[in-house]
Design a protein around this motif. Structure first.
Motif, PDB file in Angstrom:
ATOM      1  N   ALA A 152      40.006  34.871  35.136  1.00 58.05           N
ATOM      2  CA  ALA A 152      40.137  35.880  36.189  1.00 58.05           C
ATOM      3  C   ALA A 152      41.590  36.214  36.501  1.00 58.05           C
ATOM      4  O   ALA A 152      41.865  37.232  37.145  1.00 58.05           O
ATOM      5  N   ALA A 153      42.534  35.374  36.068  1.00 58.37           N
ATOM      6  CA  ALA A 153      43.956  35.590  36.369  1.00 58.37           C
ATOM      7  C   ALA A 153      44.556  36.570  35.367  1.00 58.37           C
ATOM      8  O   ALA A 153      44.580  36.295  34.165  1.00 58.37           O
ATOM      9  N   ARG A 154      45.054  37.687  35.854  1.00 68.09           N
ATOM     10  CA  ARG A 154      45.639  38.695  34.959  1.00 68.09           C
ATOM     11  C   ARG A 154      46.986  38.235  34.418  1.00 68.09           C
ATOM     12  O   ARG A 154      47.387  38.620  33.317  1.00 68.09           O
ATOM     13  N   ILE A 155      47.713  37.445  35.197  1.00 65.40           N
ATOM     14  CA  ILE A 155      48.962  36.836  34.744  1.00 65.40           C
ATOM     15  C   ILE A 155      48.913  35.367  35.134  1.00 65.40           C
ATOM     16  O   ILE A 155      48.183  34.987  36.066  1.00 65.40           O
ATOM     17  N   PRO A 156      49.668  34.483  34.455  1.00 62.45           N
ATOM     18  CA  PRO A 156      49.604  33.049  34.772  1.00 62.45           C
ATOM     19  C   PRO A 156      49.846  32.738  36.244  1.00 62.45           C
ATOM     20  O   PRO A 156      49.204  31.846  36.813  1.00 62.45           O
ATOM     21  N   GLY A 157      50.738  33.485  36.882  1.00 62.04           N
ATOM     22  CA  GLY A 157      51.052  33.223  38.285  1.00 62.04           C
ATOM     23  C   GLY A 157      49.902  33.486  39.235  1.00 62.04           C
ATOM     24  O   GLY A 157      49.925  33.025  40.386  1.00 62.04           O
ATOM     25  N   ASP A 158      48.888  34.228  38.774  1.00 61.19           N
ATOM     26  CA  ASP A 158      47.724  34.522  39.624  1.00 61.19           C
ATOM     27  C   ASP A 158      46.663  33.426  39.576  1.00 61.19           C
ATOM     28  O   ASP A 158      45.663  33.500  40.298  1.00 61.19           O
ATOM     29  N   THR A 159      46.855  32.429  38.732  1.00 66.43           N
ATOM     30  CA  THR A 159      45.832  31.397  38.556  1.00 66.43           C
ATOM     31  C   THR A 159      45.596  30.641  39.862  1.00 66.43           C
ATOM     32  O   THR A 159      46.534  30.175  40.506  1.00 66.43           O
ATOM     33  N   ASP A 160      44.344  30.511  40.246  1.00 66.96           N
ATOM     34  CA  ASP A 160      43.970  29.838  41.493  1.00 66.96           C
ATOM     35  C   ASP A 160      43.854  28.334  41.228  1.00 66.96           C
ATOM     36  O   ASP A 160      42.766  27.798  41.021  1.00 66.96           O
TER      37      ASP A 160
END
Length: 404
Positions: free
Chosen positions: A296-304
């Motif tokens: 679901a994360a479009r970029i690595p920094g968006d990973t929950d």
């Protein structure tokens, strides 16, 4: 030009499974498989590739085995099914549903409750995946000689007890399904991250594991099957982005997410959500939810990472193994920093996972991120001791060079 080696990798498992059914013997089927590919090597370059190579190989192997039996005088000892076929001299149709289901039949036979759990895994990886005894031993931290004996004893048990080569009736599925799902999971894992050889990914094993899971889901729907299928689809969605053109490993945070397969992500995430809302929630489903969170994360920094750690907490309760604990430690390192992860990883690498290459590689990466270069080098060298896969070795050697 016919690439016989590629055909062997793609078709070996399913051809062997069909030959085992037709011949009623692992040993006869192994000989027939070799004879079939020898015949293909002689005939195909001259006559061209047949329209259905798998059916051609099964037919050739079957008749080569019949010739062997006739010449050796072993006719009276062969399986009744083969004797009936020889006497009637019937020929195999070009397409048969039996051929499509033979691998699943073989897995159910290898996973029969009359065999020990260790023997079930070893026999399946040997016969279905085609792994060598040494490769299986390295993957499961066992001695090759002892593992070879397990396989020999398992085959003898199947032969002496006349264990049926079949997909069991629905009433018998509950006691068999967990082992079969675990076996399909192992097949996929070997394909997704090969334990040895040149290539990191063995695409034919990944595709076969997904096919078998779909077949299981159609025969006997269950939340656990949906969870496993979801997990494999979500991992498979990243396959194209995991390896560079030169065969080098590309880590998750460095992958081009535009190359991830959106259709597989959509299907896998939907299956995972459905399985997650169907109690009791199994370990494959929890792993699928973790994979879906990554997807679901479009970029690595968006990973929950908060959600991923929570899911790993749940998974560790469902499956309290050192490898799950290691993966949870990685997630904690991503949430709380490398020091927090290292505190959890070091005891695992020193004890329960002392011969597991990924434990040492994880420890090395955390040390590298902390700037402890000399210790990171040592940990990478420890990982290298237990690494047989060429792409992984090149990656680790590159890390060591960077730290030198």
């Amino acid at each position: 030009m016919i690439d016989l080696e590629q055909i062997y990798r793609a078709e070996r498992g399913r051809v062997l499974a069909s030959l085992i059914r037709l011949l009623g013997s692992f040993e006869l089927a192994d000989e027939a498989l070799a004879d079939a590919f020898l015949a293909a090597a002689a005939q195909w370059p001259r006559d061209g590739l047949p329209a259905n190579p798998r059916t051609w190989l099964i037919s050739a192997g079957r008749f080569k085995a019949i010739d062997r039996l006739r010449k050796s005088g072993r006719f009276k000892t062969i399986a009744p099914e083969l004797q009936r076929q020889i006497e009637s001299e019937d020929t195999m149709p070009a397409e048969r549903q039996d051929i499509e289901d033979d691998t699943l039949r073989l897995i159910f036979t290898c996973c029969h409750p009359a065999l020990s759990a260790d023997a079930q895994v070893a026999l399946t990886l040997r016969e279905v995946c085609g792994l060598t005894t040494e490769e299986i031993a390295a993957a499961y931290l066992a001695k090759p000689a002892a593992l070879a004996q397990r396989i020999v004893r398992a085959k003898a048990r199947i032969r002496e007890a006349h264990l049926p080569y079949e997909v069991p009736a629905a009433a018998d599925w509950p006691e068999r399904l967990d082992t079969v799902l675990h076996t399909i999971y192992l097949i996929f894992n070997e394909g997704y991250s090969a334990s040895s050889g040149d290539a990191l990914i063995r695409h034919e094993l990944c595709a076969e594991a997904v096919r078998l899971a779909r077949l299981l889901a159609a025969l006997q729907p269950s939340a656990d099957t949906d969870g496993l299928l979801a997990l494999m689809l979500l991992h498979q969605s990243r396959a194209a982005a995991r390896v560079g053109e030169d065969g080098a490993i590309i880590l998750l945070e460095q992958q081009d997410r535009a190359r991830w397969n959106a259709a597989l992500i959509e299907e896998g995430a939907a299956l995972a959500e459905r399985a997650f809302t169907t109690p009791p929630v199994g370990s494959y489903t929890i792993q699928a939810m973790i994979a879906a969170t990554h997807a679901a994360a479009r970029i690595p920094g968006d990973t929950d990472w908060i959600q991923i750690v929570a899911l790993y907490d749940l998974l560790l309760r469902a499956e309290p193994t050192p490898i799950v604990a290691l993966n949870r430690a990685v997630a904690i390192a991503m949430r709380d920093g490398p020091e927090a992860g290292l505190v959890l990883v070091e005891p695992l690498a020193a004890d329960a996972l002392a011969t597991y290459r990924f434990a040492h590689a994880t420890k090395a990466d955390l040390l590298r991120r902390l700037g402890r270069r000399a210790e990171a080098q040592m940990a990478y060298r420890d990982a290298l001791k237990f690494t047989e896969q060429d792409a992984e070795r090149r990656f680790i050697e590159g890390r060591i060079a960077e730290l030198t």
